[in-house]
Design a protein around this motif. Structure first.
Motif, PDB file in Angstrom:
ATOM      1  N   PRO A   1       0.824  -1.209   0.000  1.00  0.00           N
ATOM      2  CA  PRO A   1       0.000   0.000   0.000  1.00  0.00           C
ATOM      3  C   PRO A   1       0.859   1.260   0.000  1.00  0.00           C
ATOM      4  N   VAL A   2       0.278   2.355  -0.457  1.00  0.00           N
ATOM      5  CA  VAL A   2       0.936   3.658  -0.424  1.00  0.00           C
ATOM      6  C   VAL A   2       0.580   4.330   0.898  1.00  0.00           C
ATOM      7  N   VAL A   3       1.583   4.675   1.668  1.00  0.00           N
ATOM      8  CA  VAL A   3       1.377   5.244   2.997  1.00  0.00           C
ATOM      9  C   VAL A   3       1.064   6.727   2.882  1.00  0.00           C
ATOM     10  N   ASP A   4       0.111   7.172   3.677  1.00  0.00           N
ATOM     11  CA  ASP A   4      -0.187   8.605   3.765  1.00  0.00           C
ATOM     12  C   ASP A   4       0.822   9.234   4.722  1.00  0.00           C
ATOM     13  N   ILE A   5       1.860   9.832   4.173  1.00  0.00           N
ATOM     14  CA  ILE A   5       2.955  10.349   5.008  1.00  0.00           C
ATOM     15  C   ILE A   5       2.579  11.646   5.716  1.00  0.00           C
ATOM     16  N   ASP A   6       1.461  12.253   5.341  1.00  0.00           N
ATOM     17  CA  ASP A   6       1.058  13.523   5.960  1.00  0.00           C
ATOM     18  C   ASP A   6      -0.057  13.346   6.985  1.00  0.00           C
ATOM     19  N   SER A   7      -0.425  12.097   7.264  1.00  0.00           N
ATOM     20  CA  SER A   7      -1.540  11.869   8.184  1.00  0.00           C
ATOM     21  C   SER A   7      -1.233  12.353   9.597  1.00  0.00           C
ATOM     22  N   GLY A   8       0.035  12.318   9.998  1.00  0.00           N
ATOM     23  CA  GLY A   8       0.392  12.743  11.351  1.00  0.00           C
ATOM     24  C   GLY A   8       0.575  14.234  11.511  1.00  0.00           C
ATOM     25  N   ASP A   9       0.482  14.986  10.413  1.00  0.00           N
ATOM     26  CA  ASP A   9       0.708  16.435  10.477  1.00  0.00           C
ATOM     27  C   ASP A   9      -0.567  17.226  10.272  1.00  0.00           C
TER      28      ASP A   9
ATOM     29  N   TYR B   1      17.888  20.127  -1.861  1.00  0.00           N
ATOM     30  CA  TYR B   1      17.541  20.051  -0.441  1.00  0.00           C
ATOM     31  C   TYR B   1      16.029  20.051  -0.239  1.00  0.00           C
ATOM     32  N   VAL B   2      15.308  20.859  -1.024  1.00  0.00           N
ATOM     33  CA  VAL B   2      13.851  20.926  -0.894  1.00  0.00           C
ATOM     34  C   VAL B   2      13.229  19.553  -1.123  1.00  0.00           C
ATOM     35  N   PHE B   3      13.698  18.869  -2.145  1.00  0.00           N
ATOM     36  CA  PHE B   3      13.162  17.545  -2.451  1.00  0.00           C
ATOM     37  C   PHE B   3      13.660  16.483  -1.473  1.00  0.00           C
ATOM     38  N   MET B   4      14.857  16.671  -0.956  1.00  0.00           N
ATOM     39  CA  MET B   4      15.411  15.689  -0.014  1.00  0.00           C
ATOM     40  C   MET B   4      14.529  15.546   1.218  1.00  0.00           C
ATOM     41  N   LYS B   5      14.060  16.644   1.753  1.00  0.00           N
ATOM     42  CA  LYS B   5      13.242  16.591   2.967  1.00  0.00           C
ATOM     43  C   LYS B   5      11.930  15.846   2.727  1.00  0.00           C
ATOM     44  N   ARG B   6      11.356  16.077   1.566  1.00  0.00           N
ATOM     45  CA  ARG B   6      10.087  15.412   1.263  1.00  0.00           C
ATOM     46  C   ARG B   6      10.290  13.937   0.980  1.00  0.00           C
ATOM     47  N   PHE B   7      11.320  13.610   0.240  1.00  0.00           N
ATOM     48  CA  PHE B   7      11.551  12.218  -0.143  1.00  0.00           C
ATOM     49  C   PHE B   7      12.007  11.381   1.051  1.00  0.00           C
TER      50      PHE B   7
ATOM     51  N   SER C   1      10.163   1.672  -2.254  1.00  0.00           N
ATOM     52  CA  SER C   1       8.781   1.341  -1.946  1.00  0.00           C
ATOM     53  C   SER C   1       7.817   2.059  -2.885  1.00  0.00           C
ATOM     54  N   LYS C   2       6.570   1.586  -2.863  1.00  0.00           N
ATOM     55  CA  LYS C   2       5.518   2.230  -3.639  1.00  0.00           C
ATOM     56  C   LYS C   2       5.262   3.647  -3.144  1.00  0.00           C
ATOM     57  N   THR C   3       5.441   3.862  -1.850  1.00  0.00           N
ATOM     58  CA  THR C   3       5.243   5.204  -1.303  1.00  0.00           C
ATOM     59  C   THR C   3       6.299   6.158  -1.837  1.00  0.00           C
ATOM     60  N   CYS C   4       7.560   5.711  -1.880  1.00  0.00           N
ATOM     61  CA  CYS C   4       8.623   6.552  -2.433  1.00  0.00           C
ATOM     62  C   CYS C   4       8.386   6.830  -3.913  1.00  0.00           C
ATOM     63  N   GLU C   5       7.967   5.812  -4.631  1.00  0.00           N
ATOM     64  CA  GLU C   5       7.705   5.988  -6.063  1.00  0.00           C
ATOM     65  C   GLU C   5       6.559   6.957  -6.290  1.00  0.00           C
ATOM     66  N   ARG C   6       5.558   6.895  -5.428  1.00  0.00           N
ATOM     67  CA  ARG C   6       4.402   7.793  -5.560  1.00  0.00           C
ATOM     68  C   ARG C   6       4.791   9.242  -5.319  1.00  0.00           C
ATOM     69  N   HIS C   7       5.593   9.525  -4.305  1.00  0.00           N
ATOM     70  CA  HIS C   7       5.905  10.908  -3.940  1.00  0.00           C
ATOM     71  C   HIS C   7       7.087  11.482  -4.720  1.00  0.00           C
ATOM     72  N   THR C   8       7.941  10.649  -5.259  1.00  0.00           N
ATOM     73  CA  THR C   8       9.063  11.150  -6.053  1.00  0.00           C
ATOM     74  C   THR C   8       8.759  11.183  -7.542  1.00  0.00           C
ATOM     75  N   ASN C   9       7.784  10.363  -7.964  1.00  0.00           N
ATOM     76  CA  ASN C   9       7.458  10.215  -9.393  1.00  0.00           C
ATOM     77  C   ASN C   9       8.623   9.628 -10.182  1.00  0.00           C
ATOM     78  N   TYR C  10       9.457   8.850  -9.505  1.00  0.00           N
ATOM     79  CA  TYR C  10      10.566   8.163 -10.167  1.00  0.00           C
ATOM     80  C   TYR C  10      10.511   6.680  -9.807  1.00  0.00           C
ATOM     81  N   THR C  11      10.652   5.845 -10.819  1.00  0.00           N
ATOM     82  CA  THR C  11      10.734   4.413 -10.579  1.00  0.00           C
ATOM     83  C   THR C  11      12.172   4.024 -10.258  1.00  0.00           C
ATOM     84  N   GLN C  12      12.341   2.805  -9.815  1.00  0.00           N
ATOM     85  CA  GLN C  12      13.680   2.312  -9.473  1.00  0.00           C
ATOM     86  C   GLN C  12      14.594   2.305 -10.700  1.00  0.00           C
ATOM     87  N   ASP C  13      14.056   1.923 -11.834  1.00  0.00           N
ATOM     88  CA  ASP C  13      14.876   1.872 -13.048  1.00  0.00           C
ATOM     89  C   ASP C  13      15.347   3.253 -13.473  1.00  0.00           C
TER      90      ASP C  13
END
Length: 431
Positions: free
Chosen positions: A157-165, A309-315, A369-381
């Protein structure tokens, strides 16, 4: 003289209230309420009620062991039932003599003929075939549903990373997706041509690496914010991409870029005299101010650009990182700041590849993970090419002349991240 009640086949069982037993049939004629002429019984009527002597095969009575009533064709012995014992209810398996009636009473007291011939050449009754086919279909459908359930469970599943904020106004969870969508669209304006150094006549990429390596050390000594370092490098590249600089002015460009970045990011800005001092007084105050005017006008005062740096914090938040993963990710991406060949990658791709490489380094296998792929818009390949370069930088970080990043991350403040062994399997092609 025997009564009609004891004559086998004449009577149908009654219930305790004197009526017909449920499901037996309806009497159409005969003597009294409980009697019926044997010759009027239809040959298709099902035999005696079920009893415990049920067999799994169809039994055939021979002429030797059974006598046939020539008028009705009904055998004296009750025919063997076709219902399996496993299908009998508890009440059917253990009938009560008071309940079943005289017809079954006499049948229960008959001795079991052991000479019954069991044959296998008879087909299973049609209703049994239909039941078995239906049960097989139900089992098949249940198996398919179970397989679908397993697939659903295995799907990550894709985790809601903003649910705690939700209650944190500074997290701006209502706008966070729109903000990073804007950063993604605006990051192209912060990129420079990958071959811009070829336009410079007096400097090259090796000199750029020496300058940035030195600025990383200055940044660490001054204890500046991380944002200031990334903006400093961005200002240098963007300025050198459009403005020719002689070799002796290159350090002045670096110092001035850090001054501008500190004015944009820091609360307490280093004074010009401090920057002149760390430059070994190679420049005077006026030279620094003149370069500041030239640089800010050349860049058209455009300092509000997304850096890695801006993207690092989010990813890192999407990766649900701990302190160790965070420090290793920043160590890897700071190694990329020194390398000229990494300017061809977008800031978001650099940040995503740094997090991916750090995860692989700590886990020992490819992890995205699927969550990282969802928020970065980059696949592993899509990250592998950049990640392989990062691993090569990690391998040689402690050697050569450009070692400021390695020294910085070899301290306890940064968790000795530089001492972690690199993920060489990404380069060698092993999972």
């Amino acid at each position: 003289m025997r009564s009609d009640e004891n004559y086998l086949g004449v009577m149908r069982p009654t219930n305790p209230q004197g009526g017909l037993r449920p499901g037996v049939g309806k009497l159409t004629g005969g003597v009294g309420n409980n009697r019926r002429v044997l010759s009027t019984i239809n040959k298709n009527i099902i035999g005696a009620p079920l009893y415990t002597c049920a067999v799994h095969k169809r039994g055939v009575l021979t002429e030797k062991n059974a006598s046939i009533n020539k008028n009705s064709g009904i055998p004296v012995h009750p025919p063997v039932t076709r219902k399996f014992a496993s299908q009998l209810s508890v009440k059917e398996q253990q009938p009560s003599l008071k309940e079943v009636g005289p017809y079954v009473q006499q049948a229960l007291h008959q001795p079991i003929d052991c000479n019954i011939i069991i044959t296998n050449d008879h087909d299973v009754p049609m209703f049994v075939q239909h039941t078995e086919a239906m049960m097989e279909e139900i089992d098949r459908m249940d198996a398919e549903i179970e397989m679908e359930d397993v697939d659903d469970v295995e799907e990550e599943p894709v985790v809601d990373i903003d649910s705690g904020d939700g209650k944190n106004p500074l997290a701006v969870t209502e706008y966070i997706d729109d903000l990073y969508a804007h950063y993604k669209s605006a990051e192209s304006s912060s990129c420079v041509p990958p071959n811009y150094m070829s336009q410079q006549l007096d400097i090259n990429e090796r000199m750029r690496g020496i300058l940035i390596d030195w600025l990383i050390e200055v940044h660490y000594k001054f204890e500046l914010m991380d944002e200031s370092l990334y903006l400093t490098v961005n200002l240098i590249d963007r300025f050198l991409a459009v403005q020719s600089v002689v070799r002796k002015k290159l350090q002045l460009v670096g110092v001035t870029a850090m001054l501008l970045a500190c004015k944009y990011e820091e609360v307490l800005v280093p004074v010009v005299e401090d920057l002149i001092l760390i430059s070994d007084k190679a420049y005077c105050r006026q030279e620094v101010l003149d370069m500041e005017k030239l640089m800010i006008n050349t860049l058209q005062f455009n300092l509000s650009l997304p850096s890695p740096y801006v993207f690092m914090k989010r990813f890192l938040k999407a990766a649900q990182s701990d302190k160790r993963l965070e420090q290793l990710s920043f160590f890897i991406i700071e190694l990329c700041l020194v390398e000229y060949e990494m300017v061809r990658f977008r800031p978001s791709l650099l940040a995503a590849a740094a997090v991916f490489t750090a995860q692989c380094t700590l886990s020992g296998f490819k992890e995205w993970s699927k969550t990282c792929e969802r928020h970065t818009n980059y696949t592993q390949d899509e990250l592998l090419e950049c990640a392989k370069l990062m691993v090569s930088f990690h391998e040689k970080a402690g050697s050569g002349k450009l070692t400021s990043v390695h020294k910085k991350y070899s301290t306890s403040k940064y968790g000795y991240s530089a001492r972690i062994k690199p993920a060489v399997f990404l380069v060698n092609g092993f999972d």
